[in-house]
Design a protein around this motif. Structure first.
Motif, PDB file in Angstrom:
ATOM      1  N   ARG A 172     -26.323   8.045  25.601  1.00 59.91           N
ATOM      2  CA  ARG A 172     -25.918   8.485  24.390  1.00 59.91           C
ATOM      3  C   ARG A 172     -27.416   8.220  23.682  1.00 59.91           C
ATOM      4  N   ILE A 173     -28.038   6.750  23.895  1.00 61.80           N
ATOM      5  CA  ILE A 173     -29.175   6.443  23.084  1.00 61.80           C
ATOM      6  C   ILE A 173     -30.530   7.062  23.634  1.00 61.80           C
ATOM      7  N   THR A 174     -30.587   6.960  25.029  1.00 61.21           N
ATOM      8  CA  THR A 174     -31.882   7.423  25.930  1.00 61.21           C
ATOM      9  C   THR A 174     -31.898   9.073  25.684  1.00 61.21           C
ATOM     10  N   GLN A 175     -30.781   9.892  25.532  1.00 62.30           N
ATOM     11  CA  GLN A 175     -30.813  11.185  25.820  1.00 62.30           C
ATOM     12  C   GLN A 175     -30.542  11.887  24.177  1.00 62.30           C
ATOM     13  N   VAL A 176     -29.855  11.298  23.382  1.00 62.57           N
ATOM     14  CA  VAL A 176     -29.333  11.986  22.407  1.00 62.57           C
ATOM     15  C   VAL A 176     -30.318  11.507  21.119  1.00 62.57           C
ATOM     16  N   GLY A 177     -30.720  10.278  21.229  1.00 68.05           N
ATOM     17  CA  GLY A 177     -31.542   9.499  20.358  1.00 68.05           C
ATOM     18  C   GLY A 177     -30.928   8.247  19.667  1.00 68.05           C
ATOM     19  N   LEU A 178     -31.851   7.467  19.084  1.00 71.61           N
ATOM     20  CA  LEU A 178     -31.436   6.394  18.149  1.00 71.61           C
ATOM     21  C   LEU A 178     -30.438   6.655  17.268  1.00 71.61           C
ATOM     22  N   ASP A 179     -30.451   7.717  16.535  1.00 73.01           N
ATOM     23  CA  ASP A 179     -29.725   7.955  15.478  1.00 73.01           C
ATOM     24  C   ASP A 179     -28.459   8.607  15.757  1.00 73.01           C
ATOM     25  N   ASP A 180     -27.913   8.775  17.301  1.00 76.96           N
ATOM     26  CA  ASP A 180     -26.619   9.216  17.450  1.00 76.96           C
ATOM     27  C   ASP A 180     -25.759   8.000  17.170  1.00 76.96           C
ATOM     28  N   PRO A 181     -24.396   8.352  16.284  1.00 77.52           N
ATOM     29  CA  PRO A 181     -23.856   7.153  15.869  1.00 77.52           C
ATOM     30  C   PRO A 181     -22.630   6.633  16.928  1.00 77.52           C
ATOM     31  N   LEU A 182     -22.598   7.563  17.696  1.00 75.59           N
ATOM     32  CA  LEU A 182     -21.748   7.223  19.182  1.00 75.59           C
ATOM     33  C   LEU A 182     -22.119   6.267  20.043  1.00 75.59           C
ATOM     34  N   GLY A 183     -23.432   6.122  20.157  1.00 78.60           N
ATOM     35  CA  GLY A 183     -24.055   5.079  20.951  1.00 78.60           C
ATOM     36  C   GLY A 183     -23.700   3.675  20.368  1.00 78.60           C
ATOM     37  N   TYR A 184     -23.706   3.654  19.055  1.00 79.94           N
ATOM     38  CA  TYR A 184     -23.439   2.217  18.118  1.00 79.94           C
ATOM     39  C   TYR A 184     -21.745   2.043  18.224  1.00 79.94           C
ATOM     40  N   VAL A 185     -20.957   3.121  18.297  1.00 81.12           N
ATOM     41  CA  VAL A 185     -19.716   3.008  18.311  1.00 81.12           C
ATOM     42  C   VAL A 185     -19.043   2.246  19.764  1.00 81.12           C
ATOM     43  N   ILE A 186     -19.758   2.796  20.846  1.00 87.68           N
ATOM     44  CA  ILE A 186     -19.595   2.256  22.176  1.00 87.68           C
ATOM     45  C   ILE A 186     -19.980   0.797  22.163  1.00 87.68           C
ATOM     46  N   SER A 187     -21.256   0.595  21.524  1.00 87.12           N
ATOM     47  CA  SER A 187     -21.748  -0.825  21.590  1.00 87.12           C
ATOM     48  C   SER A 187     -20.629  -1.746  20.698  1.00 87.12           C
ATOM     49  N   VAL A 188     -20.070  -1.307  19.551  1.00 86.85           N
ATOM     50  CA  VAL A 188     -19.225  -2.145  18.870  1.00 86.85           C
ATOM     51  C   VAL A 188     -17.889  -2.455  19.906  1.00 86.85           C
ATOM     52  N   ILE A 189     -17.416  -1.330  20.446  1.00 91.09           N
ATOM     53  CA  ILE A 189     -16.276  -1.480  21.291  1.00 91.09           C
ATOM     54  C   ILE A 189     -16.583  -2.494  22.773  1.00 91.09           C
ATOM     55  N   MET A 190     -17.617  -2.395  23.237  1.00 91.89           N
ATOM     56  CA  MET A 190     -17.975  -3.314  24.132  1.00 91.89           C
ATOM     57  C   MET A 190     -18.092  -4.915  23.525  1.00 91.89           C
ATOM     58  N   ILE A 191     -18.792  -5.170  22.432  1.00 95.52           N
ATOM     59  CA  ILE A 191     -18.630  -6.467  21.955  1.00 95.52           C
ATOM     60  C   ILE A 191     -17.381  -6.712  21.669  1.00 95.52           C
ATOM     61  N   ALA A 192     -16.466  -5.955  20.904  1.00 92.60           N
ATOM     62  CA  ALA A 192     -15.094  -6.512  20.493  1.00 92.60           C
ATOM     63  C   ALA A 192     -14.252  -6.696  21.748  1.00 92.60           C
ATOM     64  N   PHE A 193     -14.336  -5.876  22.897  1.00 94.44           N
ATOM     65  CA  PHE A 193     -13.661  -6.290  24.043  1.00 94.44           C
ATOM     66  C   PHE A 193     -14.171  -7.523  24.573  1.00 94.44           C
ATOM     67  N   SER A 194     -15.307  -7.980  24.601  1.00 94.24           N
ATOM     68  CA  SER A 194     -15.841  -8.972  25.160  1.00 94.24           C
ATOM     69  C   SER A 194     -15.487 -10.206  24.366  1.00 94.24           C
ATOM     70  N   ILE A 195     -15.286 -10.109  22.972  1.00 90.63           N
ATOM     71  CA  ILE A 195     -14.995 -11.309  22.329  1.00 90.63           C
ATOM     72  C   ILE A 195     -13.374 -11.627  22.403  1.00 90.63           C
ATOM     73  N   LEU A 196     -12.755 -10.257  22.352  1.00 91.13           N
ATOM     74  CA  LEU A 196     -11.378 -10.336  22.680  1.00 91.13           C
ATOM     75  C   LEU A 196     -10.800 -11.087  23.901  1.00 91.13           C
ATOM     76  N   ALA A 197     -11.717 -10.990  25.069  1.00 94.17           N
ATOM     77  CA  ALA A 197     -11.268 -11.534  26.432  1.00 94.17           C
ATOM     78  C   ALA A 197     -11.617 -12.861  26.373  1.00 94.17           C
ATOM     79  N   LEU A 198     -12.649 -13.432  25.611  1.00 96.34           N
ATOM     80  CA  LEU A 198     -13.036 -14.788  25.448  1.00 96.34           C
ATOM     81  C   LEU A 198     -11.846 -15.604  24.451  1.00 96.34           C
TER      82      LEU A 198
END
Length: 568
Positions: free
Chosen positions: A239-265
């Motif tokens: 999403r970030i490399t093909q759509v661009g840095l302004d694509d919000p879905l790339g950041y949504v995916i990033s938030v989900i990844m952080i959230a599940f990492s924190i949740l697991a710990l």
């Protein structure tokens, strides 16, 4: 409480704390905060949950989320099925080969999963060595390297040592009297293990399993190398490399990844909360090791041999691939050559040099920050000093690709002072990303080293007129040298195989390190030989660094023991 231990050092400690906090704030808190901010606001800066709604409306992204969750859970389960029997065998029984199992705790971790993935396809893939032999002699094949199953297989073999090492340590700390009491009450065999021994070792298992889940859930390199993109990390990258840095879905995916990492710990800590797993070790007796019967020995050795073959297969595959002239649709290469190594040294010397530069600077920065944080925590009374440890350790829950996306968004319009060069177009951010991602490892080594330095040694230096700064330079740091060097080596060797952040932050080939070079080589069939050769060099560097770190720790411990004995 001694004056040296309790007296604050307003100027020195405050300045050091501010510098550390500034670094962590600028290169960890702000970039991650930028990712969260971008995910929760629209184009006009108005808070919204619309981006998350858009995420759920896209079938590919929903599929990617469930695929990542499935792979992480399945890999944790398979890793547990490998690690738990090995840990129990090592602790519970006395037999030849225990040292080989202990070695397993290191071997898989020095091979990055994305490096061995291609080699494992050549061994276990549809047209790999194993399936060619099975098809020829038995008329069947095992689709172990297909799609998500292949990723689970590769990741399980790579990360199971996290469970093995943590569970082994936990089982060794169990009081043998607990087992004796259970046996006297009639418990034996499977019931003894399941109802007594394993529950007492549960903290170690949970710690290892949570690490496996986080590592697999956040991994980018293995899915990309294996051509699987319907997972969260690859989707964030695309999403970030093909759509661009302004694509919000790339950041949504990033938030989900952080959230599940924190949740697991968090869940791993929550499961242990309110439960007491401690034992009273009267005399320090551990679980009694017993001898295996003949048939038990046969089963144990068969299991160990199977695991050894699986664990060593990526290393063997990469080595063969690096020496192969042609290896395709055959159990073994058609011929052998050193041409791939010659090509690497002629074409990729810059990558090797870049790796040494970036990882050396990052590891050096880590031990400086780690030493400063450890000293502030343990030798000062600065308010909220514990926050430095918490913020630095939070980097464990931030995937490399998320940190890289945060850097690209935060610093995209920032130029290096007194130049017209953009910060994101240089290798500086690669080095800083390595330092931030590996800081928790160096910090733990520095804290452990400082805890072994008795405060009376600093008081003695102060009593003969040494200033606090001179005491730190001439007494504290030299006595911490073993832990500092171990932290340096650990940061260096783990940064050397970092791909998730690297693949996002490399803007030109001249700045590429070895991990990026391996990924590029592996994209084509003709480049797999040189890529494997570069992978062998990376593994050798990590192996030598791991061995050096063990030597450093052992020598530091041996120097500490005599002083400890004299004091007692």
């Amino acid at each position: 409480m001694s004056s040296t231990a309790s007296a604050p050092w307003p100027k020195g400690v405050a300045l050091a704390a501010l510098l550390v906090l500034a670094f962590l704030g600028l290169f960890l808190v702000v970039p991650v905060g930028t990712v969260f901010y971008t995910a929760f606001v629209d184009g006009n800066g108005v808070p919204t949950l619309g981006h998350f709604s858009a995420f759920m409306q896209q079938p590919l992204l929903k599929e990617s989320f469930f695929n990542s969750l499935y792979v992480a859970l399945a890999a944790t389960l398979v890793a547990s099925l490998i690690a738990v029997p090995l840990a129990y065998l090592t602790v519970r029984f006395r037999f030849r080969g225990a040292l080989a199992i202990q070695t397993l705790g290191v071997l898989p971790l020095i091979m990055p999963p994305f490096v061995g993935a291609v080699a494992m396809q050549l061994i276990f893939g549809r047209a790999g060595s194993l399936n060619l032999l099975l098809d020829e002699h038995l008329g069947l094949t095992i689709p172990v390297m297909e799609g998500l199953t292949g990723i689970v297989f590769v990741e399980s073999l790579h990360y199971f040592p996290f469970i093995l090492m943590n569970l082994t340590m936990a089982l060794r700390n169990i009081d043998g009297a607990m087992e004796e009491a259970a046996v006297n009450l009639g418990a034996k065999g499977w019931r003894l293990f399941w109802r007594v021994i394993f529950p007492l070792g549960l903290p170690g298992y949970i710690a290892g399993a949570s690490l496996v889940f986080v590592k697999v859930f956040d991994d980018l390199g293995t899915p990309l190398v294996m051509g699987v993109t319907n997972m969260l990390a690859p989707q964030a990258y695309l999403r970030i490399t093909q759509v661009g840095l302004d694509d919000p879905l790339g950041y949504v995916i990033s938030v989900i990844m952080i959230a599940f990492s924190i949740l697991a710990l968090w869940l791993s800590a929550r499961v242990m909360k309110g439960r007491d797993y401690s034992t009273l070790q009267k005399g320090g007796s551990a679980i009694e090791q017993r001898r295996l019967t003949r048939w038990q020995s046969a089963l144990a050795y068969a299991w160990i041999a199977l695991v050894l073959l699986l664990v060593l297969s990526p290393h063997l595959g990469v080595l063969l691939l690096s020496l192969a002239t042609v290896w395709s649709y055959a159990p073994l290469p058609d011929g052998y050559t050193l041409a791939h190594y010659a090509a690497v040294f002629s074409e990729s010397k810059g990558m090797i040099g870049n790796t040494l530069l970036y990882c050396g600077l990052a590891a050096g920065l880590d031990v400086v920050l780690g030493t400063a944080i450890a000293y502030i925590m343990l030798r000062s009374k600065l308010p909220a000093r514990q926050w430095l440890d918490w913020i630095a350790s939070a980097a464990l829950a931030v995937p490399g690709i998320v940190l890289a996306i945060g850097y690209m968004r935060t610093f995209r319009n920032v130029e290096i002072p007194f130049t017209d060069v953009g910060l994101t177009s240089t290798w500086l951010l690669i080095m800083i990303a390595y330092a931030v991602r590996r800081l928790p490892y160096a910090l733990r080594s520095c804290v452990a080293a400082l805890q072994q330095v008795h405060i009376s040694l600093e008081e003695a230096a102060a009593s003969v007129g040494a200033s606090r700064m001179r005491t730190v330079q001439r007494v504290v740091v030299p006595l911490m040298a073993g832990g500092i060097l171990a932290g340096f080596v650990t940061s260096f060797i783990t940064a050397a195989v970092e791909l998730s952040a690297t693949i996002m932050l490399v803007t030109k080939d001249s700045d590429a390190p070895m991990s990026y070079g391996i990924y590029l080589y592996m994209q084509s069939a003709s480049g797999r030989g040189p890529g494997a050769a570069l992978g062998v060099l990376a593994v050798l560097a990590v192996a030598v660094g791991t061995y050096a770190s063990h030597l450093i720790v052992e020598r530091a411990s041996s120097r500490f023991r005599p002083a400890q004995n004299q004091e007692s």
